[in-house]
Design a protein around this motif. Structure first.
Motif, PDB file in Angstrom:
ATOM      1  N   ALA A   1       0.369  -1.086   0.189  1.00 32.91           N
ATOM      2  CA  ALA A   1       0.024   0.121  -0.035  1.00 32.91           C
ATOM      3  C   ALA A   1       0.757   0.598  -0.019  1.00 32.91           C
ATOM      4  O   ALA A   1       1.057   1.770   0.670  1.00 32.91           O
ATOM      5  CB  ALA A   1      -0.724  -0.061   1.404  1.00 32.91           C
ATOM      6  N   ASP A   2       0.457   2.118  -0.862  1.00 30.60           N
ATOM      7  CA  ASP A   2       1.598   3.512  -0.889  1.00 30.60           C
ATOM      8  C   ASP A   2       0.391   4.132  -0.508  1.00 30.60           C
ATOM      9  O   ASP A   2      -0.137   4.911  -0.355  1.00 30.60           O
ATOM     10  CB  ASP A   2       1.554   3.575  -2.768  1.00 30.60           C
ATOM     11  N   PHE A   3       1.668   4.434   0.812  1.00 35.90           N
ATOM     12  CA  PHE A   3       0.977   5.554   1.909  1.00 35.90           C
ATOM     13  C   PHE A   3       1.527   6.964   1.021  1.00 35.90           C
ATOM     14  O   PHE A   3       1.869   7.832   2.610  1.00 35.90           O
ATOM     15  CB  PHE A   3       0.631   5.117   3.098  1.00 35.90           C
ATOM     16  N   SER A   4       2.285   6.842   0.811  1.00 36.16           N
ATOM     17  CA  SER A   4       2.410   8.130   0.251  1.00 36.16           C
ATOM     18  C   SER A   4       1.794   9.043  -0.952  1.00 36.16           C
ATOM     19  O   SER A   4       1.520   9.848  -1.215  1.00 36.16           O
ATOM     20  CB  SER A   4       4.028   8.380  -0.650  1.00 36.16           C
ATOM     21  N   GLN A   5       0.547   7.939  -1.001  1.00 37.99           N
ATOM     22  CA  GLN A   5      -0.945   8.641  -2.334  1.00 37.99           C
ATOM     23  C   GLN A   5      -2.125   9.012  -1.514  1.00 37.99           C
ATOM     24  O   GLN A   5      -2.376   7.852  -0.046  1.00 37.99           O
ATOM     25  CB  GLN A   5      -0.656   8.096  -2.877  1.00 37.99           C
ATOM     26  N   GLU A   6      -2.338   9.822  -1.526  1.00 35.85           N
ATOM     27  CA  GLU A   6      -4.031   9.930  -0.880  1.00 35.85           C
ATOM     28  C   GLU A   6      -5.239   8.957  -1.129  1.00 35.85           C
ATOM     29  O   GLU A   6      -6.111   8.140  -0.011  1.00 35.85           O
ATOM     30  CB  GLU A   6      -4.574  11.658  -1.040  1.00 35.85           C
ATOM     31  N   ASP A   7      -5.117   8.132  -2.253  1.00 35.13           N
ATOM     32  CA  ASP A   7      -6.063   7.035  -2.080  1.00 35.13           C
ATOM     33  C   ASP A   7      -5.863   5.983  -1.180  1.00 35.13           C
ATOM     34  O   ASP A   7      -6.965   5.617  -1.107  1.00 35.13           O
ATOM     35  CB  ASP A   7      -5.995   6.943  -3.659  1.00 35.13           C
ATOM     36  N   PHE A   8      -4.643   6.230  -1.254  1.00 36.75           N
ATOM     37  CA  PHE A   8      -4.663   4.860   0.460  1.00 36.75           C
ATOM     38  C   PHE A   8      -4.367   5.106   1.163  1.00 36.75           C
ATOM     39  O   PHE A   8      -5.302   4.464   2.156  1.00 36.75           O
ATOM     40  CB  PHE A   8      -3.329   4.367   0.172  1.00 36.75           C
TER      41      PHE A   8
ATOM     42  N   ASP B   1       9.121   9.037   2.543  1.00 32.06           N
ATOM     43  CA  ASP B   1       9.211   7.798   1.975  1.00 32.06           C
ATOM     44  C   ASP B   1      10.231   6.567   2.514  1.00 32.06           C
ATOM     45  O   ASP B   1       9.864   5.888   1.846  1.00 32.06           O
ATOM     46  CB  ASP B   1      11.223   8.482   1.861  1.00 32.06           C
ATOM     47  N   ASN B   2       9.604   6.940   4.150  1.00 27.48           N
ATOM     48  CA  ASN B   2       9.517   5.521   4.593  1.00 27.48           C
ATOM     49  C   ASN B   2       8.351   4.860   4.898  1.00 27.48           C
ATOM     50  O   ASN B   2       6.663   5.364   5.078  1.00 27.48           O
ATOM     51  CB  ASN B   2       9.958   6.295   6.039  1.00 27.48           C
ATOM     52  N   ARG B   3       8.332   3.501   4.073  1.00 23.50           N
ATOM     53  CA  ARG B   3       7.390   3.096   3.900  1.00 23.50           C
ATOM     54  C   ARG B   3       6.665   2.175   5.387  1.00 23.50           C
ATOM     55  O   ARG B   3       5.370   1.495   4.844  1.00 23.50           O
ATOM     56  CB  ARG B   3       7.555   1.963   3.125  1.00 23.50           C
ATOM     57  N   HIS B   4       7.226   2.129   6.121  1.00 26.09           N
ATOM     58  CA  HIS B   4       6.892   1.909   7.439  1.00 26.09           C
ATOM     59  C   HIS B   4       6.428   2.196   8.259  1.00 26.09           C
ATOM     60  O   HIS B   4       6.636   1.814   9.749  1.00 26.09           O
ATOM     61  CB  HIS B   4       8.195   0.105   7.394  1.00 26.09           C
ATOM     62  N   ASN B   5       6.066   3.832   8.623  1.00 28.52           N
ATOM     63  CA  ASN B   5       6.233   4.645   9.557  1.00 28.52           C
ATOM     64  C   ASN B   5       5.165   4.470   9.749  1.00 28.52           C
ATOM     65  O   ASN B   5       4.815   4.695  11.270  1.00 28.52           O
ATOM     66  CB  ASN B   5       6.282   6.176   9.290  1.00 28.52           C
ATOM     67  N   LEU B   6       4.183   3.794  10.038  1.00 27.16           N
ATOM     68  CA  LEU B   6       2.846   3.270  10.525  1.00 27.16           C
ATOM     69  C   LEU B   6       2.871   2.404  11.410  1.00 27.16           C
ATOM     70  O   LEU B   6       3.481   2.362  12.564  1.00 27.16           O
ATOM     71  CB  LEU B   6       1.518   3.333   9.560  1.00 27.16           C
ATOM     72  N   ASP B   7       3.826   1.273  10.923  1.00 27.59           N
ATOM     73  CA  ASP B   7       4.644   0.151  11.319  1.00 27.59           C
ATOM     74  C   ASP B   7       5.653   0.782  13.104  1.00 27.59           C
ATOM     75  O   ASP B   7       5.190  -0.515  13.873  1.00 27.59           O
ATOM     76  CB  ASP B   7       4.647  -0.877  10.830  1.00 27.59           C
ATOM     77  N   MET B   8       6.097   0.950  12.521  1.00 30.73           N
ATOM     78  CA  MET B   8       7.257   1.236  12.865  1.00 30.73           C
ATOM     79  C   MET B   8       6.736   2.255  14.370  1.00 30.73           C
ATOM     80  O   MET B   8       6.811   2.994  15.590  1.00 30.73           O
ATOM     81  CB  MET B   8       8.437   2.573  12.586  1.00 30.73           C
TER      82      MET B   8
END
Length: 311
Positions: free
Chosen positions: A113-120, A248-255
């Motif tokens: 899931a690309d959470f740098s995009q608003e759709d996601f 750019d950090n794809r895992h900032n929610l999990d972290m």
């Protein structure tokens, strides 16, 4: 020389390539499920519209013997009870004609899931006392304390979503006017601080106001002379306001959630190793422990209020 030592390194790139291919295909599948083109560079109008847009529910895995299988094929670890997970509902897969949710570890879902995009980002919703009915959960299970996020995870998830959307809008040059009243913003940001003075919020739900002022308050203070008040977002939120590199950090929610849960363990466990006891001594003062113990509680639905309202 042992020939196996020469063969092993050659298998690593092959395994990594295969895993990467699985992730690429899972990413395309998720995008199709959302009604987006498989290729993010394509015009969205070229995609097949999804009849029912999925929601990405962030929740706590309920009790089970073996846990739930993570839908990312390359993941071999089940999602065990009590862990945070993403439930994509409705899911991409159907069983006997029923489209059930797809479950993912938060970190696994962030791979596709690309959470740098608003759709996601827009599709992420925390499962809380206010949203569980939209997740179509069994009421008795919810009232047993299942699925709902604890107070800390709830506030951090909502804060994460707001922070990421703000960065996306700044990057894309989109100006969004925040219509949240000053009184509400003050409550959300400053409750728990010795400097916080509650203000009247017309038509606000009294039960929710009490929660936001107490259990869900993001600050912890030792009083009016406290110059270093504890703040939930400062301690655990991995998305930095104004820092585009956070996207750019794809895992900032999990972290963010991992850091929060890790400190819950430090603050509350009676079975810490000597190493963790040293960490606790260094990282957590009494104020932090007090705050974490308050925020680790799961705010439950207002059942009495629902009866009074005839719901």
């Amino acid at each position: 020389m042992d020939s196996s030592s020469n063969e092993h390194p050659a298998t690593v790139p092959s395994e990594a390539k295969e895993e990467n291919e699985h992730i690429i295909q899972a990413t395309k599948s998720l995008r199709r499920h959302m009604g987006l083109p498989e290729d993010p560079t394509e015009n969205p109008s070229s995609a097949t519209p999804s009849s029912v847009g999925p929601t990405f529910w962030l929740e706590v895995a309920p009790p089970s013997i073996r846990g739930a299988k993570c839908r990312l094929d390359v993941c071999t670890t089940n999602i065990m009870p009590g862990k945070y997970r993403i439930a994509v509902n409705p899911g991409c897969h159907s069983f006997r004609g029923h489209q059930s949710p797809d479950y993912y570890h938060v970190g696994c879902f962030e791979k596709i899931a690309d959470f740098s995009q608003e759709d996601f980002v827009d599709r992420v919703q925390p499962v809380t006392r206010n949203t569980w009915q939209f997740r179509n959960l069994n009421a008795s299970s919810v009232l047993d304390g299942n699925y709902l996020l604890d107070a800390g995870a709830e506030r951090l998830t909502i804060s994460w979503k707001q922070a990421v959307k703000k960065l996306i809008n700044e990057r894309d040059g989109v100006e969004i006017e925040d219509d949240t009243s000053e009184a509400v913003r003050d409550l959300l940001d400053n409750a728990g601080s010795s400097k916080f003075v509650p203000r009247e919020i017309p038509d606000a739900d009294a039960f929710e106001l009490r929660l936001l002022s107490s259990t869900l308050a993001p600050n912890e203070s030792d009083g009016s002379e406290d110059t270093e008040e504890w703040n939930l977002f400062y301690e655990f939120q991995m998305v930095v306001d104004g820092d585009q590199k956070s996207l750019d950090n794809r895992h900032n929610l999990d972290m963010t959630l991992y850091l929060w849960r890790d400190h819950v363990t430090l603050a509350t466990s009676n079975n810490l190793s000597e190493e963790l006891k040293e960490r606790k001594e260094k990282e957590l003062n009494p104020k932090a422990i007090r705050a974490i113990k308050r925020l680790m509680v799961t705010p439950m639905p207002d059942i009495q209020g629902a009866f009074r309202r005839g719901l």
